[in-house]
Design a protein around this motif. Structure first.
Motif, PDB file in Angstrom:
ATOM      1  N   VAL A   1      29.689  -6.737  43.387  1.00 47.06           N
ATOM      2  CA  VAL A   1      29.026  -5.437  43.264  1.00 47.06           C
ATOM      3  C   VAL A   1      27.627  -5.503  43.864  1.00 47.06           C
ATOM      4  CG1 VAL A   1      28.032  -3.806  41.602  1.00 47.06           C
ATOM      5  CG2 VAL A   1      30.373  -4.590  41.325  1.00 47.06           C
ATOM      6  N   GLY A   2      26.916  -6.590  43.603  1.00 45.78           N
ATOM      7  CA  GLY A   2      25.583  -6.761  44.186  1.00 45.78           C
ATOM      8  C   GLY A   2      25.613  -6.777  45.699  1.00 45.78           C
ATOM      9  N   PHE A   3      26.563  -7.528  46.261  1.00 46.37           N
ATOM     10  CA  PHE A   3      26.690  -7.559  47.725  1.00 46.37           C
ATOM     11  C   PHE A   3      27.079  -6.197  48.289  1.00 46.37           C
ATOM     12  CE2 PHE A   3      27.451 -12.309  47.498  1.00 46.37           C
ATOM     13  CZ  PHE A   3      26.253 -12.621  48.115  1.00 46.37           C
ATOM     14  N   ALA A   4      27.986  -5.504  47.591  1.00 43.08           N
ATOM     15  CA  ALA A   4      28.419  -4.194  48.069  1.00 43.08           C
ATOM     16  C   ALA A   4      27.268  -3.190  48.044  1.00 43.08           C
ATOM     17  CB  ALA A   4      29.581  -3.679  47.225  1.00 43.08           C
ATOM     18  N   LEU A   5      26.492  -3.192  46.965  1.00 41.65           N
ATOM     19  CA  LEU A   5      25.358  -2.268  46.879  1.00 41.65           C
ATOM     20  C   LEU A   5      24.294  -2.601  47.918  1.00 41.65           C
ATOM     21  CD1 LEU A   5      24.986  -1.817  43.021  1.00 41.65           C
ATOM     22  CD2 LEU A   5      25.738  -0.116  44.689  1.00 41.65           C
ATOM     23  N   ARG A   6      24.083  -3.884  48.170  1.00 43.38           N
ATOM     24  CA  ARG A   6      23.121  -4.268  49.207  1.00 43.38           C
ATOM     25  C   ARG A   6      23.599  -3.777  50.576  1.00 43.38           C
ATOM     26  NH1 ARG A   6      22.207 -10.398  50.736  1.00 43.38           N
ATOM     27  NH2 ARG A   6      24.183  -9.957  51.722  1.00 43.38           N
ATOM     28  N   THR A   7      24.890  -3.902  50.820  1.00 43.87           N
ATOM     29  CA  THR A   7      25.451  -3.436  52.087  1.00 43.87           C
ATOM     30  C   THR A   7      25.331  -1.925  52.233  1.00 43.87           C
ATOM     31  OG1 THR A   7      27.021  -5.262  52.043  1.00 43.87           O
ATOM     32  CG2 THR A   7      27.542  -3.431  53.508  1.00 43.87           C
ATOM     33  N   LEU A   8      25.444  -1.211  51.124  1.00 44.42           N
ATOM     34  CA  LEU A   8      25.332   0.250  51.154  1.00 44.42           C
ATOM     35  C   LEU A   8      23.895   0.746  51.254  1.00 44.42           C
ATOM     36  CD1 LEU A   8      28.028   1.164  48.489  1.00 44.42           C
ATOM     37  CD2 LEU A   8      28.161   1.523  50.956  1.00 44.42           C
TER      38      LEU A   8
ATOM     39  N   GLY B   1      14.093  -9.423  44.030  1.00 42.77           N
ATOM     40  CA  GLY B   1      15.099  -8.763  43.207  1.00 42.77           C
ATOM     41  C   GLY B   1      14.714  -7.415  42.664  1.00 42.77           C
ATOM     42  N   THR B   2      13.689  -6.796  43.212  1.00 42.09           N
ATOM     43  CA  THR B   2      13.275  -5.485  42.705  1.00 42.09           C
ATOM     44  C   THR B   2      14.042  -4.385  43.420  1.00 42.09           C
ATOM     45  OG1 THR B   2      11.453  -5.489  44.266  1.00 42.09           O
ATOM     46  CG2 THR B   2      10.982  -6.249  42.040  1.00 42.09           C
ATOM     47  N   SER B   3      15.355  -4.443  43.307  1.00 45.88           N
ATOM     48  CA  SER B   3      16.190  -3.428  43.930  1.00 45.88           C
ATOM     49  C   SER B   3      17.301  -3.045  42.953  1.00 45.88           C
ATOM     50  CB  SER B   3      16.805  -3.955  45.227  1.00 45.88           C
ATOM     51  OG  SER B   3      17.764  -4.953  44.944  1.00 45.88           O
ATOM     52  N   PRO B   4      17.830  -1.849  43.092  1.00 47.35           N
ATOM     53  CA  PRO B   4      18.942  -1.454  42.224  1.00 47.35           C
ATOM     54  C   PRO B   4      20.140  -2.389  42.356  1.00 47.35           C
ATOM     55  CG  PRO B   4      18.048   0.472  43.338  1.00 47.35           C
ATOM     56  CD  PRO B   4      17.378  -0.724  43.941  1.00 47.35           C
ATOM     57  N   ALA B   5      20.409  -2.881  43.542  1.00 50.54           N
ATOM     58  CA  ALA B   5      21.545  -3.783  43.742  1.00 50.54           C
ATOM     59  C   ALA B   5      21.373  -5.054  42.918  1.00 50.54           C
ATOM     60  CB  ALA B   5      21.695  -4.127  45.222  1.00 50.54           C
ATOM     61  N   ALA B   6      20.186  -5.622  42.942  1.00 47.53           N
ATOM     62  CA  ALA B   6      19.932  -6.858  42.197  1.00 47.53           C
ATOM     63  C   ALA B   6      19.989  -6.614  40.696  1.00 47.53           C
ATOM     64  CB  ALA B   6      18.578  -7.424  42.585  1.00 47.53           C
TER      65      ALA B   6
END
Length: 76
Positions: A54-61, A10-15
């Motif tokens: 939003v988390g899924f969308a940011l991960r996809t981006l 989870g060390t990502s901006p999306a998470a």
């Protein structure tokens, strides 16, 4: 444990953004439940779903773990 197979935990901006949105939603929902405001309880439940999307969308981006928009930081 090898760092090559470490999923990032989870060390990502999306998470982080998804979790913050969901924590705010749970806080609002808890207060609304306590003050007996039923419509706000259901609205906060919807906000939890929004945080997930939003988390899924940011991960996809590309803002998820291993995404092309972020750089991996070494663990000490």
């Amino acid at each position: 444990m090898s760092t090559d197979t470490d999923p990032g935990h989870g060390t990502s901006p999306a998470a982080w953004i998804a979790v913050v949105i969901m924590l705010v939603a749970f806080t609002i929902g808890t207060l609304a439940f306590w003050f007996n405001v039923a419509w706000l309880v259901f609205a906060s439940a919807g906000l939890v779903v929004v945080g997930l999307l939003v988390g899924f969308a940011l991960r996809t981006l590309g803002y998820g773990v291993g995404g092309d928009k972020i750089t991996a930081k070494p663990h000490n």
